[in-house]
Every structure is written in C-alpha cells, then in structure tokens.
Design a protein around this motif. Sequence first.
Motif, short mmCIF file in Angstrom:
data_model
loop_
_atom_site.label_atom_id
_atom_site.label_comp_id
_atom_site.label_asym_id
_atom_site.label_seq_id
_atom_site.Cartn_x
_atom_site.Cartn_y
_atom_site.Cartn_z
N LYS A 106 0.83 -1.21 0.00
CA LYS A 106 0.00 0.00 0.00
C LYS A 106 0.86 1.26 0.00
O LYS A 106 0.57 2.23 -0.71
CB LYS A 106 -0.92 0.00 1.22
N LYS A 107 1.92 1.22 0.79
CA LYS A 107 2.81 2.38 0.87
C LYS A 107 3.46 2.67 -0.48
O LYS A 107 3.51 3.83 -0.92
CB LYS A 107 3.89 2.14 1.93
N ALA A 108 3.95 1.62 -1.13
CA ALA A 108 4.57 1.79 -2.44
C ALA A 108 3.56 2.32 -3.45
O ALA A 108 3.87 3.22 -4.26
CB ALA A 108 5.16 0.47 -2.92
N PHE A 109 2.35 1.80 -3.41
CA PHE A 109 1.31 2.20 -4.36
C PHE A 109 0.95 3.67 -4.17
O PHE A 109 0.86 4.44 -5.14
CB PHE A 109 0.08 1.32 -4.18
N ILE A 110 0.75 4.08 -2.92
CA ILE A 110 0.34 5.45 -2.64
C ILE A 110 1.46 6.44 -2.96
O ILE A 110 1.23 7.48 -3.59
CB ILE A 110 -0.09 5.59 -1.17
N MET A 111 2.69 6.13 -2.55
CA MET A 111 3.80 7.04 -2.79
C MET A 111 4.07 7.24 -4.28
O MET A 111 4.32 8.36 -4.74
CB MET A 111 5.06 6.52 -2.10
N THR A 112 4.02 6.15 -5.03
CA THR A 112 4.26 6.29 -6.47
C THR A 112 3.07 6.95 -7.18
O THR A 112 3.26 7.61 -8.19
CB THR A 112 4.57 4.92 -7.12
#
Length: 228
Positions: A106-112
């Motif tokens: 989720k963190k990777a998806f949101i940040m990107t």
Amino acid sequence: VLWQWMDVAGFSPSFAFHLDALSLVFIFVITFVGFLIHVYSTEFMADDEGFARFFTYLNLFVASMLVLVLADNLVLMYLGWEGVGLCSYLLIGFWYEKPSAIAAAKKAFIMTRIGDVGLFVGLILLFQTAGTLDILSLNAMSFEQSRIELITLLLFVGIVGKSAQFPLHTWLPDAMEGPTPVSALLHSATMVAAGVFLFARFHDLFMQAPLTLNIALGIAAFTAVLSS
C-alpha cells in the motif's frame, strides 16, 4: 503501428512502437536482468503455493516495462508506466497473508501514485501545448520558457516517485517485504530504471528547462547523500 487505439474528437492515439538506440539499451537491460531473475526464481519459489501467480505478475511486470520503453506516443507510454506500478504493488504484497507485506504494498502504491499524478498532469499539458502525442515530434519542438519549466517539473515529479528520490523515497526499503527476486527486479532493471528512462526519453525537453535541471540535480544529490 499495430492498430488505431481510439479516435475521439481528434484524439487518436495508436498502439505503436518505436525502436531506437535508447530503447534498445533499456530492452537489453530489462530482458537480460529479467531473464536472470526468472531463472533464479524458478528455484527460489519452487515450493511456494503461489508459484504460478508469482510468474504471472513477474512476466506482466517485464511486459509493462517493455511497453514503456518502446512506446511511440504518450498514451501508450503511460499505460506501460502504470502497468509497472500495478505489478510492483502486486509483487511487493505477494505474500498477502503477512500484514507487513500488505502495508508495504500500500505504501509503495500510494507514494508512487503521488508522483504519477504529477506525471499525468504534465503529459496533459504537454499534449495541450503541442497538439501531438508523438514523443519524437515533441522532443523536436521548442516551447515558451515558463510553460516548459512547468511541464518538465511535473514530469520530474513522476520520476521522483518511480525512482524513489527524496521526498518520495520511503517506499523503497519496505519493498523488501516481497520475495527476494522482486527486490532485485525493482532495484535493478525495471521500476527504478523507469524514471531514468523517462528523463532520457524527454532529454531535449529537459534541456530547455534549466530550472528543472537544477532542481533535479539538487534532489538527486541530496538523495544520494541521504541513502549513504
């Protein structure tokens, strides 16, 4: 040109590929490193019950990256760009029974996605200004100074997110929650290299924007120091 993708009110992108020296270099890196990772993964994931699912995601990842580097127009390039982002989410959270893996995905998806919003707006402004989707034609054009500074800054926001530059860098360490071959694929041949490719592909546009180049240099230098 494989086929006409759509034709709506003069907006008519094609599903078309273009091979030049730049895309050829990236194709070699993607396929060579990707091949080694695939070979390693056959043994590493042999006893995992999600073996078939893993290789489905992995191959979709590589295919998306190849579409990105071969795209002839902005729409197809963005399709490959978002395909890489989707596959990174699926692969980082591959072991979805682990709460830490889900959180990292989720963190990777949101940040990107934060970076991708900037990229998307930049591509819209680029098309609105130039009236064409063709990447090579865009690179050959000259633009009004304030306009090209704004466009390239927005494009660079997308690069910052995808290549894990400050301040959108915090997703990358957590990406280790995915299987080890995923980390290798993310860190070497594909996802972080997508930002490098985008900068190189629009090199002529960035050269018209000295402010953006200075900002990029500053952020890159700070990220390098921070990561060391």
